[in-house]
Design an enzyme around this catalytic site. Sequence first.
Site, PDB file in Angstrom:
ATOM      1  N   GLU A   1     -10.811   3.960  22.058  1.00 43.03           N
ATOM      2  CA  GLU A   1     -12.041   4.245  21.123  1.00 43.03           C
ATOM      3  C   GLU A   1     -11.712   4.139  19.696  1.00 43.03           C
ATOM      4  OE1 GLU A   1     -10.003   8.370  21.062  1.00 43.03           O
ATOM      5  OE2 GLU A   1     -10.472   6.855  22.685  1.00 43.03           O
TER       6      GLU A   1
ATOM      7  N   HIS B   1      -5.450   5.436  22.009  1.00 43.83           N
ATOM      8  CA  HIS B   1      -6.835   5.822  22.100  1.00 43.83           C
ATOM      9  C   HIS B   1      -7.682   4.657  21.802  1.00 43.83           C
ATOM     10  CE1 HIS B   1      -6.570   9.975  20.506  1.00 43.83           C
ATOM     11  NE2 HIS B   1      -5.493   9.764  20.158  1.00 43.83           N
TER      12      HIS B   1
ATOM     13  N   CYS C   1      -4.705  10.091  25.863  1.00 42.27           N
ATOM     14  CA  CYS C   1      -3.478  10.876  24.996  1.00 42.27           C
ATOM     15  C   CYS C   1      -3.343  12.249  25.543  1.00 42.27           C
ATOM     16  CB  CYS C   1      -4.558  11.109  23.555  1.00 42.27           C
ATOM     17  SG  CYS C   1      -3.243  11.377  22.295  1.00 42.27           S
TER      18      CYS C   1
END
Length: 216
Positions: free
Chosen positions: A195, A193, A83
């Site tokens: 995660e 992202h 990001c």
Amino acid sequence: MSRVAIVDYGMGNLRSVYRALAHAAGDESGLEVTADPARVRDAKRVVLPGVGAIGDCMTELDRLGLTAALIEAAQSRPFLGICLGMQALLTHSEESGGVDGLGVLPGRAVRFPDGERDGRGRPLKVPHMGWSRVHRPCRHPLWAGIEDGTWFYFVHSYYVVADDPGIIVGQAEHGCRFAAAVADGPCFAVQFHPEKSQDAGLRLYRNFLDWDGSWT
């Protein structure tokens, strides 16, 4: 697992990134969150996460003495930008009136235009927040086991325009087609992202932990 440095400059969702990497690895013993340039230089792999404004990001990297260590790492060993960490690797960003990045990846970050509409005539919101498909124009080791068109989670108002189209390894759409992933040598960076992207994101992290930095 060889040591992985997760760079802490005060602007990343470090806990989420750490937990996802630990889950992907099955062992957190090789993970280290650090703001120490010497530890970044000593790491076998480096992860640069980030959320927020690029101006603050570059100010903090400079203040902590991390700039040179990150450039060296991104050019010499497996490196993952996430990001804001992706945008920090660029030559320049138009955010905050114009901010120079680390210059590892040739390109710039520009803002999504306001007032754009999707194919159904609905206004496109800025920031781009939510799930979008990522399409791959080419192969890369970090895409192993991840199907073309897989959904990943995005949160961003600026997107990457690459000077060299050859570094684009993933594309998504939000009013326009933009670079969702770029790669050059041992450096790989994503706008989304991992995660927050469930199984696909964990697989990408696992691929990164197994990657030797080569790309043929």
